[in-house]
Design a protein around this motif. Structure first.
Motif, PDB file in Angstrom:
ATOM      1  N   ASP A 153       0.859  -1.255  -0.002  1.00 30.50           N
ATOM      2  CA  ASP A 153       0.000  -0.009  -0.099  1.00 30.50           C
ATOM      3  C   ASP A 153       0.862   1.430  -0.015  1.00 30.50           C
ATOM      4  OD1 ASP A 153      -2.655   1.333   0.302  1.00 30.50           O
ATOM      5  OD2 ASP A 153      -1.725   1.881   2.214  1.00 30.50           O
ATOM      6  N   ARG A 154       1.925   1.065   0.833  1.00 28.13           N
ATOM      7  CA  ARG A 154       2.780   2.597   0.958  1.00 28.13           C
ATOM      8  C   ARG A 154       3.371   2.738  -0.566  1.00 28.13           C
ATOM      9  NH1 ARG A 154       3.412   0.905   5.941  1.00 28.13           N
ATOM     10  NH2 ARG A 154       5.373  -0.511   5.547  1.00 28.13           N
ATOM     11  N   ALA A 155       3.846   1.664  -1.061  1.00 28.78           N
ATOM     12  CA  ALA A 155       4.714   1.801  -2.439  1.00 28.78           C
ATOM     13  C   ALA A 155       3.572   2.285  -3.403  1.00 28.78           C
ATOM     14  CB  ALA A 155       5.251   0.452  -2.730  1.00 28.78           C
ATOM     15  N   THR A 156       2.562   1.642  -3.574  1.00 28.63           N
ATOM     16  CA  THR A 156       1.355   2.145  -4.302  1.00 28.63           C
ATOM     17  C   THR A 156       1.150   3.516  -4.280  1.00 28.63           C
ATOM     18  OG1 THR A 156       0.305  -0.160  -4.334  1.00 28.63           O
ATOM     19  CG2 THR A 156      -1.045   1.638  -5.190  1.00 28.63           C
ATOM     20  N   ARG A 157       1.042   4.009  -3.113  1.00 32.99           N
ATOM     21  CA  ARG A 157       0.552   5.263  -2.801  1.00 32.99           C
ATOM     22  C   ARG A 157       1.803   6.387  -3.485  1.00 32.99           C
ATOM     23  NH1 ARG A 157      -3.831   6.232   0.725  1.00 32.99           N
ATOM     24  NH2 ARG A 157      -4.639   4.257   1.650  1.00 32.99           N
ATOM     25  N   LEU A 158       3.091   5.856  -2.971  1.00 33.21           N
ATOM     26  CA  LEU A 158       4.015   6.798  -3.469  1.00 33.21           C
ATOM     27  C   LEU A 158       4.228   6.722  -4.942  1.00 33.21           C
ATOM     28  CD1 LEU A 158       6.574   8.444  -2.803  1.00 33.21           C
ATOM     29  CD2 LEU A 158       7.893   6.133  -2.604  1.00 33.21           C
TER      30      LEU A 158
END
Length: 95
Positions: A79-84
């Motif tokens: 999720d963090r990577a996707t948001r970034l």
């Protein structure tokens, strides 16, 4: 849409590698990005959206390794990577 999906996968793989998840995949991901840039250059000249032979190999390898990276992640890490990746995409679109 397909090109955006491929680019998104490569960007996601790079982001995960940059965060230390499958960092050893970085050279393969870099090669795939270079292959995609060559497509962009070719498109400007010929209107052809095709990878060269090496680019195809590199993109396939990068997407395969991305799948491996995803299996090493927690849901939160994905999720963090996707948001970034999405924030960087929209940042480029605004400029």
């Amino acid at each position: 849409n397909e090109w955006n999906s491929i680019a998104g996968g490569i960007n996601h793989a790079w982001t995960l590698a940059d965060q230390g998840i499958g960092a050893e995949a970085a050279p393969v991901i870099d090669a795939a990005e270079a292959g995609m840039r060559r497509v962009q250059e070719r498109y400007r000249k010929t209107k052809s959206l095709t990878l060269d032979a090496q680019g195809l190999v590199d993109v396939r390898d990068a997407l395969y390794l991305w799948g491996r990276q995803l299996r090493m992640c927690t849901v939160g890490e994905v999720d963090r990577a996707t948001r970034l990746v999405h924030s960087k995409y929209w940042e480029r679109q605004a400029s």
